[in-house]
Scaffold this active site. Structure first.
Site, short mmCIF file in Angstrom:
data_model
loop_
_atom_site.label_atom_id
_atom_site.label_comp_id
_atom_site.label_asym_id
_atom_site.label_seq_id
_atom_site.Cartn_x
_atom_site.Cartn_y
_atom_site.Cartn_z
N ASN A 1 0.83 -1.21 0.00
CA ASN A 1 0.00 0.00 0.00
C ASN A 1 0.86 1.26 0.00
O ASN A 1 0.36 2.36 0.27
CB ASN A 1 -0.90 0.02 1.24
CG ASN A 1 -1.82 -1.18 1.29
OD1 ASN A 1 -2.41 -1.54 0.28
ND2 ASN A 1 -1.94 -1.79 2.45
N HIS B 1 -13.49 -2.52 6.81
CA HIS B 1 -12.27 -3.21 7.25
C HIS B 1 -12.47 -3.84 8.63
O HIS B 1 -13.23 -3.34 9.46
CB HIS B 1 -11.15 -2.18 7.30
CG HIS B 1 -9.81 -2.76 7.58
ND1 HIS B 1 -9.22 -2.69 8.82
CD2 HIS B 1 -8.95 -3.44 6.79
CE1 HIS B 1 -8.04 -3.28 8.77
NE2 HIS B 1 -7.85 -3.73 7.55
N GLU C 1 -15.93 3.71 4.64
CA GLU C 1 -14.57 4.02 4.17
C GLU C 1 -14.63 4.86 2.91
O GLU C 1 -15.59 4.77 2.14
CB GLU C 1 -13.82 2.71 3.84
CG GLU C 1 -13.64 1.83 5.04
CD GLU C 1 -12.99 0.48 4.72
OE1 GLU C 1 -12.37 0.35 3.65
OE2 GLU C 1 -13.13 -0.41 5.56
N SER D 1 -10.80 -1.42 0.96
CA SER D 1 -9.43 -1.93 0.88
C SER D 1 -9.25 -3.13 -0.04
O SER D 1 -8.18 -3.33 -0.58
CB SER D 1 -8.93 -2.29 2.27
OG SER D 1 -9.80 -3.22 2.88
N ASP E 1 -13.30 6.29 7.37
CA ASP E 1 -11.93 5.79 7.38
C ASP E 1 -11.32 6.07 6.00
O ASP E 1 -11.72 5.48 4.99
CB ASP E 1 -11.95 4.28 7.68
CG ASP E 1 -10.55 3.68 7.70
OD1 ASP E 1 -9.57 4.41 7.44
OD2 ASP E 1 -10.44 2.46 7.96
N HIS F 1 -7.17 4.34 2.59
CA HIS F 1 -6.61 4.16 1.24
C HIS F 1 -6.81 5.39 0.36
O HIS F 1 -6.60 5.32 -0.85
CB HIS F 1 -7.20 2.91 0.58
CG HIS F 1 -6.78 1.67 1.29
ND1 HIS F 1 -5.58 1.04 1.04
CD2 HIS F 1 -7.39 0.97 2.28
CE1 HIS F 1 -5.47 -0.02 1.83
NE2 HIS F 1 -6.55 -0.08 2.59
N LYS G 1 0.15 3.69 4.98
CA LYS G 1 -0.03 3.27 3.59
C LYS G 1 0.63 4.31 2.68
O LYS G 1 1.85 4.33 2.59
CB LYS G 1 -1.51 3.04 3.32
CG LYS G 1 -2.06 1.98 4.32
CD LYS G 1 -3.45 1.57 4.03
CE LYS G 1 -4.09 0.78 5.16
NZ LYS G 1 -3.42 -0.47 5.51
C1 LIG Z 1 -9.55 0.45 5.47
C2 LIG Z 1 -8.49 0.19 6.48
N1 LIG Z 1 -8.62 0.73 7.70
C3 LIG Z 1 -7.68 0.53 8.65
C4 LIG Z 1 -6.57 -0.22 8.41
C5 LIG Z 1 -5.58 -0.42 9.50
O1 LIG Z 1 -4.51 0.46 9.38
P1 LIG Z 1 -3.09 0.06 9.91
O2 LIG Z 1 -2.47 -0.86 8.92
O3 LIG Z 1 -2.36 1.37 10.06
O4 LIG Z 1 -3.31 -0.62 11.22
C6 LIG Z 1 -6.40 -0.79 7.14
C7 LIG Z 1 -5.22 -1.60 6.75
O5 LIG Z 1 -4.60 -2.34 7.34
C8 LIG Z 1 -7.38 -0.59 6.16
O6 LIG Z 1 -7.26 -1.15 4.95
#
Ligand SMILES: Cc1ncc(COP(=O)(O)O)c(C=O)c1O
Length: 398
Positions: A51, A137, A183, A187, A212, A215, A246
């Site tokens: 990512n 997620h 989101e 993802s 969120d 991405h 990411k």
């Molecule tokens: C949509 C989404 N939210 C949160 C996370 C979590 O973030 P992190 O990898 O910084 O824990 C991810 C990926 O792992 C994600 O794809």
């Protein structure tokens, strides 16, 4: 005894092609990586798994910021920020995050997962209601479960169902809080939420919205500020969540919002309160990444990324019905849907033999029978590397 139980369960996972294994990478992340095989032999692979969309994870500026912060502040943070004091890099990062996002304040966490886990249960209690998109997620789902609130899931991006859930919340006693969680960019599918419509609904029904932007930050919107900024609706998003791990190439999660929200999280987000602060060097690296994405060079890097994404889609779309070349790309995530779990593993294995690393994503990360290759494009991929992947996929189609 424990061995017997889990050996059996692991056997069942393997039989269903759902087992997972760690693969050792003996290099920094980038468009090419060095992977060690079971025989410990090193192989260079072109990497379509990361990512790290803007190729910042191994950028000189981030490395230097981290090294200089290590020299000044050491490695570990010692304790939670409420116990041993907050080192300056965390505060510098949070001021910059708030400024970048145009919010009153920001709070950083050790990961995006941990940001969700601390924040959502601080916002709602067991007396409240959380409405989640079906493809949210795991961090958001786990956090929502932790609240003990009533959870209602709406089919992916289905506004009609979201509205009918909201309508249902009207019959609940007054005073119940309703939190919508979705989101910007999903993802595993790479598509976007219909954000403006979600915001219309949340306003109409008096709900709160947590978005969120994991991405989207760094790659979408002016200065990479994300989808809410691009759609000019930032002020209507109550809780802006994102990750520094990411496109920003560092590590950590953040929440941006009002002073009140951030003060409340400092007092109530358990994953913030009861965990040692992230290393100050990571905050310094993330700040360097923020400075980069807000610069003219950051804008150029984003444009390059979108060119690469377009090329990948153009080359792949004749091979499948689910990718249209004319569609404006929504993200740097391109799912190549295979369906069967073993078939997805086989395809990933065949690509790996040809020197290409693309992860096979299976249940429970995606629904059973919708296994896929998750191709991520970065600004550092060359056109030749992208062409090689498309040729290899073409050569391995049944
Ligand atoms: C949509 C989404 N939210 C949160 C996370 C979590 O973030 P992190 O990898 O910084 O824990 C991810 C990926 O792992 C994600 O794809």
């Amino acid at each position: 005894m424990m061995r017997d139980i889990f050996d059996e369960q692991l056997k069942a996972l393997r039989a269903a092609s759902l087992d997972r294994n760690l693969r050792e990478i003996a290099s920094a992340h980038g468009p090419e990586i060095t992977m060690l095989g079971r025989d410990r032999r090193a192989r260079r692979l072109i990497n379509f798994s990361s990512n790290d969309y803007l190729a910042l994870a191994n950028d000189r500026r981030l490395r230097e910021a981290a090294i200089s912060a290590i020299n000044e502040f050491g490695v570990g943070a010692g304790a939670s920020r409420l116990i041993s004091g907050t080192q300056s890099p965390h505060l510098h990062l949070e001021r910059a995050l708030a400024k970048w996002k145009g919010t009153e304040a920001a709070l950083s966490f050790s990961s995006g997962y941990v940001a969700a886990l601390g924040t959502i249960p601080a916002l709602v209690t067991r007396d409240d209601i959380v409405l989640l998109d079906k493809l949210c997620h795991a961090s958001l789902i786990d956090a929502a479960k932790l609240t003990g609130a009533v959870l209602r899931v709406f089919p992916h991006n289905n506004l009609r169902k979201l509205e009918s859930h909201l309508e249902w919340t009207r019959h609940k006693p007054p005073g119940k809080r309703v939190l919508i969680v979705t989101e910007s960019v999903f993802s595993m599918d790479g598509d976007r939420a219909p954000l403006r419509d979600v915001i219309d609904l949340k306003k109409r029904y008096g709900a709160l919205l947590l978005l969120d932007e994991a991405h989207a930050v760094g790659v979408i919107g002016v200065n990479g500020r994300g989808l809410a900024a691009e759609e000019n609706v930032s002020d209507d998003v109550d809780v802006q969540m994102g990750t520094l791990s990411k496109a920003l190439g560092a590590s950590g999660g953040y929440i941006c919002g009002s002073h009140t929200l951030i003060e409340w999280l400092i007092n109530r987000a358990r994953s913030f309160i009861y965990s040692t602060a992230p290393p100050p060097a990571i905050a310094a690296a993330a700040l360097a990444a923020l400075n980069f994405v807000s610069s003219a060079e950051g804008e150029e890097r984003r444009l390059l990324l979108w060119e690469r994404v377009k090329l990948m889609r153009e080359l792949l779309s004749p091979l499948t019905s689910h990718l249209s070349p004319s569609e404006n790309p929504t993200s740097a995530i391109i799912p190549w849907i295979v369906g069967d779990e073993q078939a997805a593993l086989d395809l990933a294995g065949a690509l790996s033999t040809e020197g290409l690393f693309v992860p096979a994503i299976r249940y429970p990360t995606v629904a059973k029978g919708s296994a896929r290759l998750r191709i991520t494009v970065t600004a550092a991929h060359s056109e030749d590397q992208i062409r090689s992947l498309c040729e290899a996929i073409k050569g391995n189609l049944p």
